[in-house]
Design a protein around this motif. Structure first.
Motif, PDB file in Angstrom:
ATOM      1  N   ASN A 533      94.786 -21.585 -72.588  1.00  0.00           N
ATOM      2  CA  ASN A 533      94.121 -21.464 -71.819  1.00  0.00           C
ATOM      3  C   ASN A 533      93.124 -20.979 -73.026  1.00  0.00           C
ATOM      4  O   ASN A 533      92.538 -19.224 -72.949  1.00  0.00           O
ATOM      5  CB  ASN A 533      94.271 -19.493 -71.100  1.00  0.00           C
ATOM      6  CG  ASN A 533      95.305 -19.776 -69.938  1.00  0.00           C
ATOM      7  OD1 ASN A 533      94.756 -20.334 -68.366  1.00  0.00           O
ATOM      8  ND2 ASN A 533      96.543 -19.967 -70.186  1.00  0.00           N
ATOM      9  N   SER A 534      92.540 -22.543 -72.924  1.00  0.00           N
ATOM     10  CA  SER A 534      91.153 -22.311 -74.379  1.00  0.00           C
ATOM     11  C   SER A 534      89.904 -20.799 -74.510  1.00  0.00           C
ATOM     12  O   SER A 534      89.631 -20.047 -75.305  1.00  0.00           O
ATOM     13  CB  SER A 534      90.995 -23.293 -75.154  1.00  0.00           C
ATOM     14  OG  SER A 534      89.966 -23.718 -74.351  1.00  0.00           O
ATOM     15  N   ALA A 535      89.897 -20.764 -72.759  1.00  0.00           N
ATOM     16  CA  ALA A 535      88.195 -19.676 -73.067  1.00  0.00           C
ATOM     17  C   ALA A 535      89.014 -18.834 -73.080  1.00  0.00           C
ATOM     18  O   ALA A 535      87.874 -17.879 -73.807  1.00  0.00           O
ATOM     19  CB  ALA A 535      88.224 -19.759 -71.924  1.00  0.00           C
ATOM     20  N   LEU A 536      90.096 -17.912 -72.544  1.00  0.00           N
ATOM     21  CA  LEU A 536      91.098 -16.349 -73.166  1.00  0.00           C
ATOM     22  C   LEU A 536      91.210 -16.425 -74.748  1.00  0.00           C
ATOM     23  O   LEU A 536      90.707 -15.430 -75.955  1.00  0.00           O
ATOM     24  CB  LEU A 536      91.928 -16.553 -72.730  1.00  0.00           C
ATOM     25  CG  LEU A 536      92.036 -15.970 -71.444  1.00  0.00           C
ATOM     26  CD1 LEU A 536      93.422 -16.493 -71.151  1.00  0.00           C
ATOM     27  CD2 LEU A 536      91.640 -15.040 -70.548  1.00  0.00           C
ATOM     28  N   LEU A 537      91.307 -17.734 -75.523  1.00  0.00           N
ATOM     29  CA  LEU A 537      91.852 -17.642 -76.841  1.00  0.00           C
ATOM     30  C   LEU A 537      90.213 -17.217 -77.414  1.00  0.00           C
ATOM     31  O   LEU A 537      90.330 -16.955 -77.930  1.00  0.00           O
ATOM     32  CB  LEU A 537      92.112 -19.050 -77.303  1.00  0.00           C
ATOM     33  CG  LEU A 537      92.689 -18.745 -78.522  1.00  0.00           C
ATOM     34  CD1 LEU A 537      94.336 -18.054 -78.977  1.00  0.00           C
ATOM     35  CD2 LEU A 537      93.432 -19.941 -78.027  1.00  0.00           C
ATOM     36  N   MET A 538      89.153 -18.539 -76.832  1.00  0.00           N
ATOM     37  CA  MET A 538      87.935 -18.338 -77.440  1.00  0.00           C
ATOM     38  C   MET A 538      87.472 -16.513 -77.932  1.00  0.00           C
ATOM     39  O   MET A 538      86.799 -16.239 -78.990  1.00  0.00           O
ATOM     40  CB  MET A 538      86.736 -18.748 -76.640  1.00  0.00           C
ATOM     41  CG  MET A 538      85.800 -19.128 -77.645  1.00  0.00           C
ATOM     42  SD  MET A 538      85.711 -19.784 -79.217  1.00  0.00           S
ATOM     43  CE  MET A 538      85.417 -21.546 -78.972  1.00  0.00           C
ATOM     44  N   THR A 539      87.513 -15.921 -76.725  1.00  0.00           N
ATOM     45  CA  THR A 539      87.087 -14.760 -76.041  1.00  0.00           C
ATOM     46  C   THR A 539      87.988 -14.035 -77.296  1.00  0.00           C
ATOM     47  O   THR A 539      86.946 -13.099 -78.139  1.00  0.00           O
ATOM     48  CB  THR A 539      87.698 -13.976 -75.255  1.00  0.00           C
ATOM     49  OG1 THR A 539      86.586 -14.910 -73.705  1.00  0.00           O
ATOM     50  CG2 THR A 539      87.099 -12.780 -73.914  1.00  0.00           C
TER      51      THR A 539
END
Ligand code: PEP
Ligand code: MG
Length: 746
Positions: A533-539
């Motif tokens: 869930n790299s969008a979460l990680l990026m955030t």
């Protein structure tokens, strides 16, 4: 006994539903003798004097019940208890261990079959069946009784009728640890059930009831706001999410409408509220995810809170300053905030787990809590009680000796804390000059001040999943940045090691259930989840970097890394985040990057990480769990879980050797860092940076300042030659006690 499974289930269910402990034991003997068509069924339980007391019997003379007490090891019952093995004989009187008790009038009965009731390795009672004719029970009958005895032991272990523990511990109830510490106080019962006693009554004024409903919602919303404010800004910041969860439920259109519909259909407000509360609580209760399931408690709390506000009930005001222990099926946040600060010394919930909001709040408040004790009967408002949050147990009606013993522990801890304040600003160095860096583990903003107060040199582990757990959806970049900024600000000039989200396994998120995992500890958790869930990680990474700005405080730590590919993927994401933020005009600085060594597979990858990571942090909790194949949260195997197992020590030794070849510094942030015996071993193995919970820092510093590194190294060499964890503990403890450090173990 045609349908054994059905009979078993029926007996266990009937017994479990009995209200009073004495009804429970009577039901046991009645239903067994009816089901098995035997002439006698009797139940003996261990009493406070460690005798076998006849508590119920179907078939023996009624006058014998509660009078017959067999001394330990006496008679056939004693034989069953001491051998922990069924005794099945056709003619009891002929057996050498037979012991005739005239009051029972048992001479009419020839056969005897006794089964031990064992819980946690301790015999808590003996179940006996007897028949007039001399006959051996069949293997099927014996199998049935053995299975039943195992179920009954589980049901009876917390009964006030059982006193398997030694003198003074006769009313010990076990649960799970909710929040650490010991509290001695007086019971204040929290009755949650009133709403469920409300009947359906035809509504005389439907429009009026609808208006009342909306007014009620506003009143309770305002009450919650006030309670949250009463907690103080630091606490409200860290556990405010719990109140947000309540408020969101209050605003949930489905909930509001459910009650409206009930009223419109002609039920009065409390009746409609009861139905809505039951409906929504059942929806949560049916969920697979343990965190979401735990939310059904919030619905009960809220339903009762609304009902109490409707009937104008005010929380009872405490007449004096007696120390209070809140006890009930559930204890809600409103009940907690109604007790004046300093007066609340403990919380006991019959239901719930360490994931309950009550436990989260108790931790933040520093109030000892025990959860999931099962229903405790015969509790009296005002009676004395001891809450031992360190061991997940509660002592009811403790005698003066027990109270004095616990009071001694509390006093010792208090005076030690005061004494240890004196070394707060002194270095954590051994007597022969080896310096150790002590960091704090944290996750709640409420933990920040204790860490600083106790002299933490930085934060070695900031568990970001805790702020995520008290929100109701993934917090935004701004929300996260706000929380991270406060942590960094409080520790200005000192390193803060923030771990990326480590959810899954035993840390599920309320709003993101990970379903259908046979084995969550080996599943989609930690870095595996966040990389997918790299969008979460990026955030999250962006929020951390923005919060740190151009300071050099931030270190990012990756949980559950098991292969180098995961590390490479994260490094790419980190570079990307830095580039994005620079492009957006932020002043940023590349944080140091660390990996948690907690999956055994990571150890063999260390030789490839010399250029990839800046530091390693040993997660000894998970490392021990995975090395020993023992679930760290399962009470059934808790006694076997010991992080000073030689296998764990040898792996730590290997980690240090491999890391040193690569020039990578290593720290440790699991529970080992707060266990005095383990700390000696860690020093001996070569660790010089430890991160532990804020409250443990003073005593660990005291330990370090009281021993020589050479002594720790000698003990470690000896320990590595030991086979058993217990032998390692005995060895080190004896030496520490001799060195005047006995208090570390109290
Ligand atoms: C560990 O596993 O040792 C650790 C510190 O992480 P957590 O307890 O949060 O899994
Ligand atoms: Mg871990």
């Amino acid at each position: 006994m045609k349908n054994v499974l059905h009979d078993l289930a029926r007996i266990v269910q009937t017994v479990a539903q009995a209200d009073q402990p004495i009804d429970q034991v009577n039901l046991i003997v009645q239903s067994i003798s009816a089901t098995m068509a035997v002439d006698v069924c009797s139940l003996y339980l261990v009493n406070a004097e460690q005798e076998m007391e006849l508590l119920a019997s179907q078939g023996l003379a009624a006058g014998a019940v509660r009078r017959v007490r067999l001394p330990r090891g006496e008679g056939l019952v004693g034989l069953v208890a001491s051998t922990r093995h069924p005794v099945n004989i056709a003619d009891a009187a002929l057996h050498p261990a037979h012991y005739y008790v005239p009051e029972t009038e048992e001479e009419r009965f020839r056969s005897f079959c006794g089964l031990p009731l064992v819980h946690g390795g301790t015999v808590i009672g003996v179940l006996v069946v007897q028949c007039c004719e001399p006959r051996l029970l069949t293997t099927q009958e014996q199998g049935f009784l053995v299975t039943l005895a195992a179920h009954l032991a589980l049901l009876l272990v917390n009964s006030p009728l059982v006193a398997a523990a030694p003198e003074g511990m006769s009313n010990r109830v076990t649960g799970v640890k909710g929040a650490p510490g010991i509290g001695i106080g007086h019971i204040r019962l929290c009755h949650q059930g009133e709403l469920y006693a409300v009947a359906d009554v035809p509504c005389g004024d439907i429009p009026g009831a609808l208006t009342d409903w909306h007014l009620l919602l506003q009143t309770v919303k305002a009450d919650l706001e006030r309670e949250k404010a009463d907690l103080g800004s630091e606490l409200a910041g860290s556990v405010g999410g719990i109140y947000t969860a309540y408020q969101m439920l209050l605003e949930d259109p489905a909930f509001v409408r459910y009650v409206e519909t009930g009223i419109t259909q002609g039920n009065w407000l409390p009746g409609a509220l009861r139905k809505a509360t039951q409906h929504f609580a059942d929806v949560f209760l049916a969920m697979d995810d343990p965190y979401l399931r735990a939310r059904h408690e919030d619905i009960h709390h809220l339903g009762n809170k609304l009902y109490n506000a409707w009937r104008g009930a005010k929380p009872t005001v405490l007449a004096d300053d007696t120390p209070v222990v809140l006890v009930g099926p559930q204890v809600n946040v409103s009940e907690i905030s109604a007790v004046p600060a300093g007066q609340l010394v403990g919380i006991v919930c019959f239901a719930g787990s360490s994931l309950s909001h009550t436990a989260v709040l108790a931790n933040a408040l520093g109030v000892p809590a025990v959860m999931g004790t099962g229903t405790i009967r015969k509790l009296q408002d005002g009676a004395q009680i001891i809450v031992d949050g360190n061991h997940g147990q509660v002592l009811l009606q403790p005698g003066p000796t027990v109270v004095a013993e616990y009071q001694r522990l509390v006093d010792e801890r208090r005076s030690r804390t005061r004494r240890l304040e004196g070394i707060r600003d002194l270095p954590a160095a051994t007597t022969d000059g080896a310096a150790v860096t002590l960091y704090a583990n944290t996750g709640l903003l409420a933990d920040i001040s204790p860490g600083l107060h106790n002299g933490a040199q930085g934060i070695g582990l900031y568990r970001t999943e805790i702020p995520f757990m008290v929100y109701d959806s993934f917090p935004s970049e701004e929300d996260q940045m706000y929380v991270y900024q406060q942590v960094l600000e409080a520790y200005r000039g000192r390193p803060v090691c923030m771990r990326t989200l480590d959810i899954g396994g035993d840390k599920p998120l309320p709003y993101f259930p990970v379903e259908n995992e046979e084995n969550p500890a080996l599943g989609w958790r930690g870095i595996r989840f966040t990389l997918d869930n790299s969008a979460l990680l990026m955030t999250q990474v962006r929020a951390m970097i923005r919060a740190a700005g151009d300071t050099d405080q931030l270190r990012i730590l990756l949980p559950m890394i098991s292969c180098t590919g995961e590390l490479d993927d994260f490094r790419e994401l980190l570079s990307d985040a830095l580039q994005q933020l620079q492009g957006e005009g932020y002043a940023v600085r590349r944080p140091e990057l660390g990996v948690m060594v907690e999956v055994p597979a990571a150890i063999s990858q260390i030789p490839f990480w010399g250029e990839k990571v800046d530091f390693l942090s040993i997660g000894s909790n998970d490392l021990s769990q995975y090395l020993l194949a023992l679930d760290r949260n399962n009470p059934r195997v808790a006694a076997r879980y010991d992080h000073v197992h030689p296998a764990v020590l040898l792996e730590i030794k290997r980690i240090l050797a491999l890391a040193s070849q690569q020039g990578i510094p290593v720290s440790l942030c699991g529970e080992m860092a707060s266990d005095p015996v383990a700390v000696v071993l860690l020093l001996g193995l070569g660790l010089r940076t430890l991160s532990t919970s804020a409250t443990k820092i003073p005593q660990i510093k005291w330990l370090i300042r009281s021993i020589a590194l050479a002594q720790a190294q000698r003990l470690t060499d000896q320990a590595l030659g030991c086979t058993y964890p217990a032998a390692i503990r005995d060895l080190i403890r004896a030496e520490l006690e001799q060195a005047g450090l006995r208090e570390l173990f109290s």
